[in-house]
Scaffold this motif. Structure first.
Motif, PDB file in Angstrom:
ATOM      1  N   THR B  23       0.823  -1.208   0.000  1.00  0.00           N
ATOM      2  CA  THR B  23       0.000   0.000   0.000  1.00  0.00           C
ATOM      3  C   THR B  23       0.859   1.261   0.000  1.00  0.00           C
ATOM      4  OG1 THR B  23      -1.763  -1.172   1.149  1.00  0.00           O
ATOM      5  CG2 THR B  23      -1.802   1.212   1.277  1.00  0.00           C
ATOM      6  N   LYS B  24       2.036   1.179   0.646  1.00  0.00           N
ATOM      7  CA  LYS B  24       2.908   2.367   0.681  1.00  0.00           C
ATOM      8  C   LYS B  24       3.264   2.820  -0.737  1.00  0.00           C
ATOM      9  CE  LYS B  24       5.019   1.055   5.035  1.00  0.00           C
ATOM     10  NZ  LYS B  24       6.199   0.385   5.589  1.00  0.00           N
ATOM     11  N   SER B  25       3.534   1.865  -1.627  1.00  0.00           N
ATOM     12  CA  SER B  25       3.864   2.216  -3.012  1.00  0.00           C
ATOM     13  C   SER B  25       2.697   2.920  -3.683  1.00  0.00           C
ATOM     14  CB  SER B  25       4.208   0.965  -3.821  1.00  0.00           C
ATOM     15  OG  SER B  25       5.376   0.365  -3.336  1.00  0.00           O
ATOM     16  N   PHE B  26       1.479   2.455  -3.375  1.00  0.00           N
ATOM     17  CA  PHE B  26       0.322   3.049  -4.037  1.00  0.00           C
ATOM     18  C   PHE B  26      -0.075   4.376  -3.397  1.00  0.00           C
ATOM     19  CE2 PHE B  26       0.139  -1.356  -5.364  1.00  0.00           C
ATOM     20  CZ  PHE B  26       0.055  -1.184  -6.728  1.00  0.00           C
ATOM     21  N   ALA B  27       0.249   4.548  -2.127  1.00  0.00           N
ATOM     22  CA  ALA B  27       0.033   5.858  -1.501  1.00  0.00           C
ATOM     23  C   ALA B  27       0.919   6.889  -2.191  1.00  0.00           C
ATOM     24  CB  ALA B  27       0.342   5.785  -0.010  1.00  0.00           C
ATOM     25  N   GLU B  28       2.133   6.469  -2.556  1.00  0.00           N
ATOM     26  CA  GLU B  28       3.030   7.379  -3.280  1.00  0.00           C
ATOM     27  C   GLU B  28       2.449   7.715  -4.643  1.00  0.00           C
ATOM     28  OE1 GLU B  28       5.517   8.461  -6.267  1.00  0.00           O
ATOM     29  OE2 GLU B  28       5.338   6.287  -6.072  1.00  0.00           O
ATOM     30  N   VAL B  29       1.899   6.707  -5.349  1.00  0.00           N
ATOM     31  CA  VAL B  29       1.281   6.962  -6.662  1.00  0.00           C
ATOM     32  C   VAL B  29       0.124   7.952  -6.494  1.00  0.00           C
ATOM     33  CG1 VAL B  29      -0.078   5.937  -8.530  1.00  0.00           C
ATOM     34  CG2 VAL B  29       1.942   4.741  -7.672  1.00  0.00           C
ATOM     35  N   SER B  30      -0.681   7.756  -5.433  1.00  0.00           N
ATOM     36  CA  SER B  30      -1.835   8.631  -5.216  1.00  0.00           C
ATOM     37  C   SER B  30      -1.427  10.071  -4.960  1.00  0.00           C
ATOM     38  CB  SER B  30      -2.668   8.121  -4.028  1.00  0.00           C
ATOM     39  OG  SER B  30      -3.159   6.840  -4.296  1.00  0.00           O
ATOM     40  N   ALA B  31      -0.201  10.272  -4.483  1.00  0.00           N
ATOM     41  CA  ALA B  31       0.256  11.624  -4.164  1.00  0.00           C
ATOM     42  C   ALA B  31       0.862  12.329  -5.374  1.00  0.00           C
ATOM     43  CB  ALA B  31       1.277  11.568  -3.024  1.00  0.00           C
ATOM     44  N   ARG B  32       0.989  11.628  -6.504  1.00  0.00           N
ATOM     45  CA  ARG B  32       1.606  12.233  -7.681  1.00  0.00           C
ATOM     46  C   ARG B  32       0.703  13.270  -8.316  1.00  0.00           C
ATOM     47  NH1 ARG B  32       4.087   7.023 -10.948  1.00  0.00           N
ATOM     48  NH2 ARG B  32       5.337   6.254  -9.221  1.00  0.00           N
ATOM     49  N   ARG B  33       1.323  14.100  -9.145  1.00  0.00           N
ATOM     50  CA  ARG B  33       0.564  15.123  -9.860  1.00  0.00           C
ATOM     51  C   ARG B  33      -0.451  14.452 -10.795  1.00  0.00           C
ATOM     52  NH1 ARG B  33       1.553  18.660 -14.438  1.00  0.00           N
ATOM     53  NH2 ARG B  33       2.990  17.071 -15.150  1.00  0.00           N
ATOM     54  N   ILE B  34      -0.010  13.414 -11.475  1.00  0.00           N
ATOM     55  CA  ILE B  34      -0.932  12.603 -12.276  1.00  0.00           C
ATOM     56  C   ILE B  34      -0.979  11.228 -11.624  1.00  0.00           C
ATOM     57  CG2 ILE B  34      -1.408  11.624 -14.545  1.00  0.00           C
ATOM     58  CD1 ILE B  34       0.279  13.901 -15.727  1.00  0.00           C
ATOM     59  N   PRO B  35      -1.983  10.988 -10.773  1.00  0.00           N
ATOM     60  CA  PRO B  35      -1.960   9.751  -9.979  1.00  0.00           C
ATOM     61  C   PRO B  35      -2.517   8.569 -10.760  1.00  0.00           C
ATOM     62  CG  PRO B  35      -3.792  11.113  -9.314  1.00  0.00           C
ATOM     63  CD  PRO B  35      -3.121  11.836 -10.442  1.00  0.00           C
ATOM     64  N   LYS B  36      -1.829   8.175 -11.801  1.00  0.00           N
ATOM     65  CA  LYS B  36      -2.345   7.081 -12.623  1.00  0.00           C
ATOM     66  C   LYS B  36      -1.177   6.274 -13.171  1.00  0.00           C
ATOM     67  CE  LYS B  36      -5.806   6.501 -16.272  1.00  0.00           C
ATOM     68  NZ  LYS B  36      -7.103   6.230 -15.658  1.00  0.00           N
ATOM     69  N   VAL B  37      -1.262   4.951 -13.040  1.00  0.00           N
ATOM     70  CA  VAL B  37      -0.236   4.072 -13.605  1.00  0.00           C
ATOM     71  C   VAL B  37      -0.925   3.024 -14.491  1.00  0.00           C
ATOM     72  CG1 VAL B  37       1.478   4.349 -11.777  1.00  0.00           C
ATOM     73  CG2 VAL B  37      -0.312   2.637 -11.535  1.00  0.00           C
ATOM     74  N   PRO B  38      -0.218   2.506 -15.495  1.00  0.00           N
ATOM     75  CA  PRO B  38      -0.876   1.599 -16.448  1.00  0.00           C
ATOM     76  C   PRO B  38      -0.884   0.137 -16.017  1.00  0.00           C
ATOM     77  CG  PRO B  38       1.319   2.135 -17.211  1.00  0.00           C
ATOM     78  CD  PRO B  38       1.147   2.842 -15.905  1.00  0.00           C
TER      79      PRO B  38
END
Lengths: 188, 323
Positions: B23-38
């Motif tokens: 979840t820590k990795s995805f919390a980082e993704v959620s904090a990005r300017r564009i919170p989206k990964v493929p």
């Protein structure tokens, strides 16, 4: 390959067995300093430059290059890390797990990004990294520094700064640490 | 890691910790300017919600979108269920369209298990009756871990309508699996008839418990069930078991105030308690998205199911190094 992925990939529980040493700690150190000088030469200085290490293998080398750049120029050089697991093209084909932190300093609009990895092989990791960088802005340019280029590219990707070109067989494994580069195989 | 997420007990301590770590990795993704990964491009996820839900459904929807998955919305009130279609036929129909996961909420306990016998897709339990709500428990664990680093040795009070609460059951299992001590605080009428096998203490005195806890977890008073007259009046319930303004002073300065939502302000939690700096209710919602990203990725994207891996010969080592 990160520890956890290695555990979950064939040969399960395999360990790296070195056959020969191809670079010593001194060789690595000299390659880092040379690449740092090349980065400065190529970009006419360090303005707008940010160094980004690929998790996990590229990070120690990225830190050394950043330190060398800072020492040569006498100024702080912004640096970060990126974990590209979620952008890989082989998700679902083999175990892929995000492992380590992604930390990008500020946004990357109009910056020059130097990606740093330990080994350049198929180029697929770098493709994933280029994709991941998009989420942080639109860099002016992206350059690639690797300690070892071992060939066998599967995508039109080339490095800008290379520590050493090492011709390899596909089934060999290149192990890069700050104390040296070894060539060998995974064995159970 | 298995193919489905049905209950906290299936995960065990290792499984819970694995998800929290991811979840820590995805919390980082959620904090990005564009919170989206493929990561889950091309995967299709269907929501099968037979019960009302706002936050769980929106949270799953957001999680799926941040992973680039496609989603199929299914609203029971405007579907063929109204024409009398059975649950099994509905499941077979939507899987025939090609879904990789079904996220199900149903008023009857055990429905997600039943569905796993009918379909090949991964099944995620988003709440079944009074039984389990595993992703809620995971996000609550993550929220507590964020503050205290670990749940080991922490004291959690779960307060309110334990009897009708799937959140209480899943959270009790998850908190104790991670080493926390749990006290259930409720009037006798809102406790299950038997607590045999439940690893917890029970108290009817909120004022005595509150000063000793690290987390005060307030459950929603299920107003729709008050016809059964399980408490004399709501005012009396609030006086005995609500987190009122007076009780706030009774809490330690580091104590976390949690609530799974939706809140009945003025019943189980006073407005000033919900807005207190010690309350982490909005953090819970934000973490819910990250936890659900981790769950979806683990079940659909990570290839963690070793049974489906290609044979060793056909796997190309992708990286050169052997760390």
């Amino acid at each position: 390959m990160a520890e956890r992925e290695r555990r979950m990939s064939p040969p399960y529980g395999g360990v790296f067995v070195a056959r020969t040493t191809v670079m010593s700690a001194g060789d690595i150190d000299r390659a880092i300093w040379r690449m740092a000088h090349e980065i400065i030469e190529h970009n006419h200085g360090l303005e707008n430059l940010v160094v980004v290490g690929l998790q996990t293998g590229g990070v120690p080398i990225s830190e050394r290059i950043t330190a060398a750049l800072a020492e040569i120029s006498g100024a702080e050089v912004p640096s970060g890390t990126i974990d590209v697991a979620l952008h890989r093209d082989d998700i679902g084909l083999r175990p892929v797990m995000p492992e380590e932190a992604t930390e990008i300093p500020g946004d990357l609009n109009q910056r020059i990004v130097v990606l740093v990895d330990d080994v350049l092989f198929t180029g697929r990791t770098i493709r994933a990294a280029l994709d991941a960088l998009h989420d942080f802005g639109r860099p002016k340019s992206v350059q690639l520094a690797v300690m070892v280029d071992r060939g066998h590219r599967e995508l039109p990707i080339r490095p800008d700064y290379v520590g050493k070109n090492i011709p390899t067989r596909r089934d060999e494994v290149v192990n890069v640490t700050l104390t040296g580069v070894e060539l060998g195989e995974m064995k159970k | 890691m298995t193919k489905h997420l049905l209950s906290i007990d299936d995960l065990g301590r290792d499984g819970i910790e694995e998800i929290l770590e991811l979840t820590k990795s995805f919390a980082e993704v959620s904090a990005r300017r564009i919170p989206k990964v493929p990561a889950l491009r091309g995967k299709n996820i269907a929501w099968l919600f037979y019960e009302d839900s706002t936050r769980t459904r929106l949270s799953f929807e957001t999680a799926a979108k941040r992973l680039s998955a496609d989603t199929m919305n299914f609203s029971v009130s405007s579907s063929s269920v109204n024409k009398g279609e059975s649950l099994r036929d509905t499941c077979l129909t939507i899987t025939a369209m090609g879904v990789d996961a079904i996220v199900v909420r149903h008023r009857s306990a055990g429905v997600p298990w039943q569905i796993t016998k009918w379909v090949d897709a991964s099944v995620i339990n988003a709440g079944d009756g009074w039984h389990e709500h595993p992703t809620q428990a995971l996000l609550d664990c993550f929220t507590i871990q964020q503050r205290f680093g670990s749940l080991e040795g922490r004291h959690v009070a779960i307060v309110g309508d334990i009897k009708h609460s799937r959140v209480a059951r899943s959270n009790l299992a998850a908190f104790t699996a991670l080493g926390a001590e749990v006290t259930l605080v409720a009037p006798q009428t809102l406790l299950p008839p038997s607590l045999e096998g439940w690893n917890c203490k029970v108290s009817h005195d909120l004022d005595a418990v509150l000063p000793t806890v690290d987390v005060a977890y307030m459950l929603r008073m299920q107003l729709e069930r008050q016809k059964q007259a399980l408490v004399p009046t709501l005012r009396e319930y609030t006086a005995g078991y609500g987190l009122t303004e007076q009780r706030l002073d009774n809490l330690g300065s580091e104590t976390m105030i949690m609530h799974p939502g939706p809140m009945n302000r003025g019943v189980e939690i006073a407005p000033s308690a919900a807005d207190d700096p010690r309350a982490v209710i909005t953090n819970q919602v934000a973490n819910g998205v990250s936890v659900r990203m981790a769950v979806l990725f683990l079940l659909l994207g990570s290839g963690g199911d070793l049974g489906t891996l290609p044979e060793p010969e056909s796997v190309q080592p992708d990286d050169g190094d052997a760390r």
